[in-house]
Motif scaffolding. Structure first.
Motif, PDB file in Angstrom:
ATOM      1  N   PHE A  96       0.800  -1.220   0.000  1.00 35.51           N
ATOM      2  CA  PHE A  96       0.000   0.000   0.000  1.00 35.51           C
ATOM      3  C   PHE A  96       0.834   1.272   0.000  1.00 35.51           C
ATOM      4  O   PHE A  96       0.291   2.362  -0.205  1.00 35.51           O
ATOM      5  CB  PHE A  96      -0.934   0.018   1.214  1.00 35.51           C
ATOM      6  N   GLU A  97       2.156   1.182   0.212  1.00 38.10           N
ATOM      7  CA  GLU A  97       2.972   2.386   0.302  1.00 38.10           C
ATOM      8  C   GLU A  97       3.186   3.006  -1.082  1.00 38.10           C
ATOM      9  O   GLU A  97       3.265   2.307  -2.097  1.00 38.10           O
ATOM     10  CB  GLU A  97       4.316   2.066   0.939  1.00 38.10           C
TER      11      GLU A  97
ATOM     12  N   ARG B 284      -0.337  -9.684  -5.666  1.00 32.98           N
ATOM     13  CA  ARG B 284      -1.300  -8.811  -5.025  1.00 32.98           C
ATOM     14  C   ARG B 284      -1.488  -9.172  -3.555  1.00 32.98           C
ATOM     15  O   ARG B 284      -1.559 -10.350  -3.205  1.00 32.98           O
ATOM     16  CB  ARG B 284      -2.667  -8.902  -5.720  1.00 32.98           C
ATOM     17  N   PHE B 285      -1.610  -8.145  -2.730  1.00 36.59           N
ATOM     18  CA  PHE B 285      -2.055  -8.307  -1.357  1.00 36.59           C
ATOM     19  C   PHE B 285      -3.533  -7.936  -1.289  1.00 36.59           C
ATOM     20  O   PHE B 285      -3.992  -7.037  -1.992  1.00 36.59           O
ATOM     21  CB  PHE B 285      -1.262  -7.416  -0.407  1.00 36.59           C
ATOM     22  N   GLY B 286      -4.281  -8.638  -0.433  1.00 40.68           N
ATOM     23  CA  GLY B 286      -5.686  -8.321  -0.261  1.00 40.68           C
ATOM     24  C   GLY B 286      -5.873  -7.032   0.519  1.00 40.68           C
ATOM     25  O   GLY B 286      -4.930  -6.479   1.092  1.00 40.68           O
ATOM     26  N   GLY B 287      -7.084  -6.524   0.540  1.00 45.50           N
ATOM     27  CA  GLY B 287      -7.377  -5.313   1.304  1.00 45.50           C
ATOM     28  C   GLY B 287      -7.565  -4.108   0.403  1.00 45.50           C
ATOM     29  O   GLY B 287      -6.848  -3.925  -0.586  1.00 45.50           O
TER      30      GLY B 287
ATOM     31  N   ASN C 246      -2.533   0.923  -5.780  1.00 43.77           N
ATOM     32  CA  ASN C 246      -1.246   0.528  -6.344  1.00 43.77           C
ATOM     33  C   ASN C 246      -1.384  -0.630  -7.329  1.00 43.77           C
ATOM     34  O   ASN C 246      -0.657  -0.696  -8.325  1.00 43.77           O
ATOM     35  CB  ASN C 246      -0.267   0.154  -5.231  1.00 43.77           C
ATOM     36  N   ILE C 247      -2.302  -1.559  -7.067  1.00 40.07           N
ATOM     37  CA  ILE C 247      -2.534  -2.654  -8.014  1.00 40.07           C
ATOM     38  C   ILE C 247      -2.958  -2.095  -9.365  1.00 40.07           C
ATOM     39  O   ILE C 247      -2.424  -2.486 -10.420  1.00 40.07           O
ATOM     40  CB  ILE C 247      -3.596  -3.628  -7.468  1.00 40.07           C
TER      41      ILE C 247
ATOM     42  N   GLU D  51      -1.814 -15.340  -1.573  1.00 37.37           N
ATOM     43  CA  GLU D  51      -2.238 -16.666  -1.147  1.00 37.37           C
ATOM     44  C   GLU D  51      -1.984 -17.699  -2.245  1.00 37.37           C
ATOM     45  O   GLU D  51      -1.558 -18.822  -1.963  1.00 37.37           O
ATOM     46  CB  GLU D  51      -3.728 -16.642  -0.785  1.00 37.37           C
ATOM     47  N   GLU D  52      -2.230 -17.333  -3.502  1.00 39.23           N
ATOM     48  CA  GLU D  52      -1.969 -18.244  -4.612  1.00 39.23           C
ATOM     49  C   GLU D  52      -0.491 -18.563  -4.725  1.00 39.23           C
ATOM     50  O   GLU D  52      -0.100 -19.713  -4.961  1.00 39.23           O
ATOM     51  CB  GLU D  52      -2.459 -17.628  -5.926  1.00 39.23           C
TER      52      GLU D  52
END
Length: 334
Positions: free
Chosen positions: A22-23, A47-50, A56-57, A79-80
């Motif tokens: 997220f930064e 990707r990180f969730g949230g 940023n994604i 997770e994948e």
């Protein structure tokens, strides 16, 4: 010698692994490539969730479409990636360099990725982007603690109590963190041997508190990161304040935060000093900068008898991280 250099002539046709934290600085390396007219082969996006990570994604997707031959990034969730035993590496191109941008990765995922790349016999280089500003910011911090001399015991205690009044107790005092171990870095714990712990000061003191509470170490070394930027030098003294009750009279080892080789060489020296390697069970807990974490990983990976662990907060406070994007550094040869 510091191994960072201009990247333009080195990364055309490269595959870049980037983690979408997220930064703001997560976008630093790809943005720099666009400014330099670098054409990548492909971008692998983890990707990180949230909701905090969505901006940023989306931006990484746009950047990838403009600067890579593949266009859209090849995407996997965190997770994948972990559930598939890192089979996503099948998507790494066979031509050109492999670059791992550690900037947006969590510490635990970064360590796992480093090991997987290493164990897959993939040569790779590391990218890292500094933040423009780090939490806490100087003006805010100095306002909270007032004019005190933190080099004296009395002054440090006063600063700590003043900070405690401003900072939320669940953030400053909580050690509600998960201790994380790594299957390939469990080391050798010999029965009845004393424990030698090397770890790091951090402004997020709960991480350090969790490590110290979990381990009854006979010997401890605390490393204090020294920023290379002049505008961040004030943090060398400031970092003592939230950790005042944890450091007591213990000597701090000052090592620069950017050049991973400085930390790596120090770890090796302590391991070999006075035959420590034969006298202790060694545990390293990287809580410092990203590049100091790279150094700890390399040190432990090369020495199967050394254990590496880390601590991760159960709850994150996203307003207490860095802002903006600074210079991007290139570290070859992993």
């Amino acid at each position: 010698m510091m191994k960072h250099k201009s990247t333009k002539h080195l990364v055309n046709g490269a595959t870049v692994i980037v983690c979408a934290g997220f930064e703001d600085r997560v976008l630093g390396a790809l943005s720099q490539f666009e400014k330099l007219s670098v054409v990548l082969d492909r971008v692998i996006l983890i990707r990180f969730g949230g909701n905090e990570n969505r901006t940023n994604i989306d931006e990484i997707r746009k950047l990838s479409s403009r600067i890579s031959n593949f266009g859209a990034p090849i995407e996997f969730s965190r997770e994948e990636v972990e559930a598939s035993d890192f089979s996503f590496l099948n998507h790494v191109g066979h031509e050109g360099k492999l670059l791992f941008d550690v900037t947006g990765s969590s510490r635990s995922l970064m360590i796992r990725l480093l090991s997987t790349l290493h164990d897959s016999d993939l040569s790779f280089d590391i990218l890292y982007t500094e933040a423009a500003e780090y939490y806490p910011e100087k003006e805010q911090f100095e306002k909270q603690i007032g004019e005190v001399d933190v080099d004296t015991a009395e002054g440090l205690t006063t600063a700590y109590h003043r900070l405690s009044r401003y900072e939320q107790s669940r953030i400053l005092h909580s050690s509600h963190c998960e201790i994380e171990e790594f299957d390939d870095l469990r080391g050798l714990i010999r029965p009845n041997y004393p424990l030698f712990l090397i770890t790091f000061l951090t402004f997020k003191r709960g991480r350090l508190s969790a490590i110290l509470s979990a381990l009854e170490a006979n010997a401890k070394l605390l490393i204090r990161g020294v920023p290379v930027r002049k505008d961040l030098k004030w943090r060398v003294d400031a970092i003592k304040v939230p950790n005042a009750d944890l450091i007591s009279d213990r000597e701090l080892i000052d090592l620069e935060t950017l050049n991973w080789e400085v930390t790596y060489d120090y770890l090796v020296s302590q391991y070999e000093l006075d035959s420590n390697r034969f006298r202790y069970n060694f545990i390293v807990a990287p809580l410092g900068s990203k590049m100091q974490t790279v150094a700890c990983w390399k040190f432990a990976k090369e020495r199967p008898e050394v254990s590496l662990i880390t601590s991760t907060p159960v709850e994150h406070y996203f307003d207490r991280y860095s802002n903006g994007s600074g210079e991007t550094f290139y570290f070859p040869g992993f």
